[in-house]
Each structure stands twice: as C-alpha cells, then as structure tokens.
Design a protein around this motif. Structure first.
Motif, mmCIF file in Angstrom:
data_model
loop_
_atom_site.group_PDB
_atom_site.id
_atom_site.type_symbol
_atom_site.label_atom_id
_atom_site.label_comp_id
_atom_site.label_asym_id
_atom_site.label_seq_id
_atom_site.Cartn_x
_atom_site.Cartn_y
_atom_site.Cartn_z
ATOM 1 N N ARG A 12 0.837 -1.197 0.000
ATOM 2 C CA ARG A 12 0.000 0.000 0.000
ATOM 3 C C ARG A 12 0.875 1.251 0.000
ATOM 4 N NH1 ARG A 12 -5.523 -0.534 1.859
ATOM 5 N NH2 ARG A 12 -6.198 -2.439 0.830
ATOM 6 N N ALA A 13 0.228 2.386 -0.231
ATOM 7 C CA ALA A 13 0.989 3.641 -0.234
ATOM 8 C C ALA A 13 1.117 4.214 1.180
ATOM 9 C CB ALA A 13 0.319 4.651 -1.152
ATOM 10 N N THR A 14 0.096 3.961 1.983
ATOM 11 C CA THR A 14 0.092 4.496 3.352
ATOM 12 C C THR A 14 -0.536 3.478 4.297
ATOM 13 O OG1 THR A 14 -2.101 5.398 2.976
ATOM 14 C CG2 THR A 14 -0.256 6.914 2.627
ATOM 15 N N GLY A 15 -0.550 3.822 5.577
ATOM 16 C CA GLY A 15 -1.341 3.031 6.526
ATOM 17 C C GLY A 15 -0.574 2.041 7.370
ATOM 18 N N TYR A 28 6.950 -0.646 3.807
ATOM 19 C CA TYR A 28 6.532 0.040 5.036
ATOM 20 C C TYR A 28 5.027 0.017 5.223
ATOM 21 C CZ TYR A 28 11.355 1.458 4.909
ATOM 22 O OH TYR A 28 12.731 1.424 4.878
ATOM 23 N N HIS A 29 4.302 -0.136 4.125
ATOM 24 C CA HIS A 29 2.837 -0.144 4.182
ATOM 25 C C HIS A 29 2.320 -1.355 3.417
ATOM 26 C CE1 HIS A 29 3.274 3.962 5.568
ATOM 27 N NE2 HIS A 29 4.034 4.197 4.505
#
Ligand SMILES: Nc1nc2c(ncn2[C@@H]2O[C@H](COP(=O)(O)OP(=O)(O)OP(=O)(O)O)[C@@H](O)[C@H]2O)c(=O)[nH]1
Ligand SMILES: [Mg+2]
Length: 299
Positions: free
Chosen positions: A112-115, A141-142
C-alpha cells in the motif's frame, strides 16, 4: 475443475489423455494444448493434454496453464530415469512458484501507499513487530498481510517474492507394460517412498485399470471440496450434477450458490444422508454440509 497433464516428450501424456477422456488426438508429438472431458460422480473435469516440456526457458505457456489449473497430473516415463523426471518437473514448477505440497499457510502481501502494516490472520513463533521489521528489510513500510492458516516468519519472507500457487498433483508412472513385474514393483515402491504425492501406474493398453475414483477424490480432498446434490422439491428428483463447494459450507451457502432468491427467502432445508439418524432431516441455514449430502431447499 481443470486438470492439466504435464510431462517430458513422449512420456505418455496423450495416451493418458485419451484414456481419461475417450477423446482421440492425432498420433505423434502434441503441438497445442487440447481439452477433453472426464466425468466423475456428476463432476465434470476438463482434462488438458499439453505439448511436452522441452526446456525450462520454453515452458512459459505450460507454466501458465499449470497455474490456471485446479490440479496437475505429472506423467513419468517408467522406461527412463524416473527421479530425474520427477525432480525436474517439481523444480520447474517451483521456479514458477507453483507448489504441489499443501502449504500450511497461504500468505498474500498487498503493498500500500500508506497506513503501515496490517496483519490479518495468525502467526506462529513470530510477533507483529517481527513481521514489520522483516518487511522493512525489503523496503516495505505499508502493506496488508493476509494469512490463511498459520504463518511463520519464513512463510512471510517467501511471500515477499510472490505468493505460491498450490496445485494438488498425482504422479502417473507410464508405460509400465514395458517393465517386468519385479522391476516395476521395486521402482514403484521406491518412488512412493521418495515423494508425498500419490503414485499411479498406467499402461495405455489397459485403460480400465486407471483408478479415476482415487485420483478425483484425492484432488477433492486436497482442495477441501465436497459434492452436494440438490433435490427438486416439486418432483423429488435428485440432480446428477453436484454442487461443488468448500468443506465446511453451510446450507445457506448452497442456497446462495443456486440462486439469490433462494438465499433471500430461505425458510429451511431438508437433508438426506446416511450419516444422519433419520433422513430427511429438517435443518436451518447454519447446518454444515458433508460430501454426498442431498439437499432440498424450501423458500
Ligand atoms: N508400450 C507402451 N507404449 C506407450 C504407452 N503409452 C504411450 N506409449 C507410446 O509412447 C509414445 C509416446 O506416447 P504419447 O502418449 O504420444 O506421449 P506424449 O507424452 O503425448 O508425447 P508428446 O506429445 O510428444 O510429448 C507413443 O509411441 C505411444 O504409443 C504405454 O502405456 N505402453
Ligand atoms: Mg502428446
């Protein structure tokens, strides 16, 4: 349900295909995949005969076929080096991230891009923090990490390189009429010891000795599938073609699979089975089905 036959040149794929499906294929080397039908207890398997595996680099299309199949039949020519054939086939599949061993866990990593990192499912001998640290080593990281079964840190690390597709497989030792009885017996015994896959013997001259029942039920068991037969409430007729559904499915899952109206307006069902004290038994939506059950849904 689709079964793909894979093997090296001349290992008896087309002969086996002919026997399983009754369909004639032109003699000689196969050039294109060819589909045929094998019926078993009302379940229709599509069996695919394939061109031979010639080299690792030219097997891309075959591996795509294998990946899309539900299960594989690996033909091993008993008149050639059987271990070399089996090891090479399994290595080729493994290199293409196809496994024939039932995995303890299926792990999918969706970047994912974030979270941050979310883990859905169970870990063994590892904590969430361990997973986060591991993913960081690979600059992830996500991500959402989905686990079916129970995953170790090794399983997670493996999944970073792409998830494995599990295909149950049976080994078909072919041309066994060309070996003498004792040679065949010791070969089959040694082969069975060296692999966890079921080994079947095949000779094209004795098609009827092929144990289709064992092959099909093995595939169903490994894929956690059961067959459920529906009964028409008006005529009392039982459908010959079963509904194929995951083991553990409930009555309401079958209703949903048949028609959304049956699902929405579900009242109760009646089940016929030798495992019940009396049949039919009236049951509710959460009744768990088993292989061979006959079900009538009242809506
Ligand atoms: N004696 C004997 N010969 C067999 C048997 N099965 C296949 N053969 C022979 O072995 C050769 C190859 O068989 P096929 O079934 O065409 O093998 P294949 O794997 O489809 O071959 P390719 O499509 O070229 O990869 C043919 O000459 C068959 O007649 C068997 O059970 N016994
Ligand atoms: Mg062929």
């Amino acid at each position: 349900m689709q079964l793909v036959i894979l093997g090296f040149p001349g290992s008896g794929k087309t002969s086996l295909f002919r026997c399983l499906t009754g369909k004639e294929e032109p003699p000689g080397a196969s050039r294109k995949p060819a589909p045929g039908i094998l019926a078993w207890n009302g379940v229709y398997f599509q069996v695919v005969d394939t061109p031979p595996i010639l080299s690792e680099s030219s097997s891309g299309k075959l591996m795509a076929l294998a990946r899309n199949a539900d299960a594989l039949i690996l033909t091993i020519d008993s008149t050639m080096d059987v271990y070399l054939q089996l090891d090479s086939l399994l290595k080729l599949l493994d290199d293409n991230r196809i496994t024939v061993e039932k995995p303890k866990a299926i792990v999918e990593i969706e970047k994912r891009a974030t979270g941050g990192v979310t883990i859905i499912g169970d870990l063994i001998n590892a904590t969430t923090q361990d997973v986060i640290s591991l993913l960081r080593e690979y600059n992830i990281y996500h991500a959402i990490v989905r686990i079916q079964g129970k995953a170790t840190l090794d399983d997670i690390e493996d999944a970073i390189f792409g998830s494995y597709a599990y295909k149950p497989a049976v080994v078909m030792l072919t041309k066994v009429d060309l070996l003498d009885g004792n040679t065949l017996k010791s070969m089959a015994e040694k082969l069975m010891e060296s692999t966890s896959l079921p080994v079947h013997l095949f000779t094209s001259t004795q098609c009827s000795s092929l144990r289709v029942e064992e092959i099909a039920s093995y595939i169903f068991k490994e894929l956690d599938l059961i067959k459920v037969y529906t009964r028409n409430p008006k005529t009392g007729e039982v459908e010959k073609r079963p509904i194929v559904i995951k083991r553990g499915a409930k009555v309401i899952d079958v209703a949903r699979k048949i028609h959304s109206d049956l699902y929405k307006n579900f009242k109760y069902a009646r089940i016929w089975s030798p495992r019940l004290v009396f049949s039919p038994q009236k049951v509710g939506r959460d009744f768990q089905l088993e292989d061979g059950d006959i079900i009538e849904i009242v809506a």
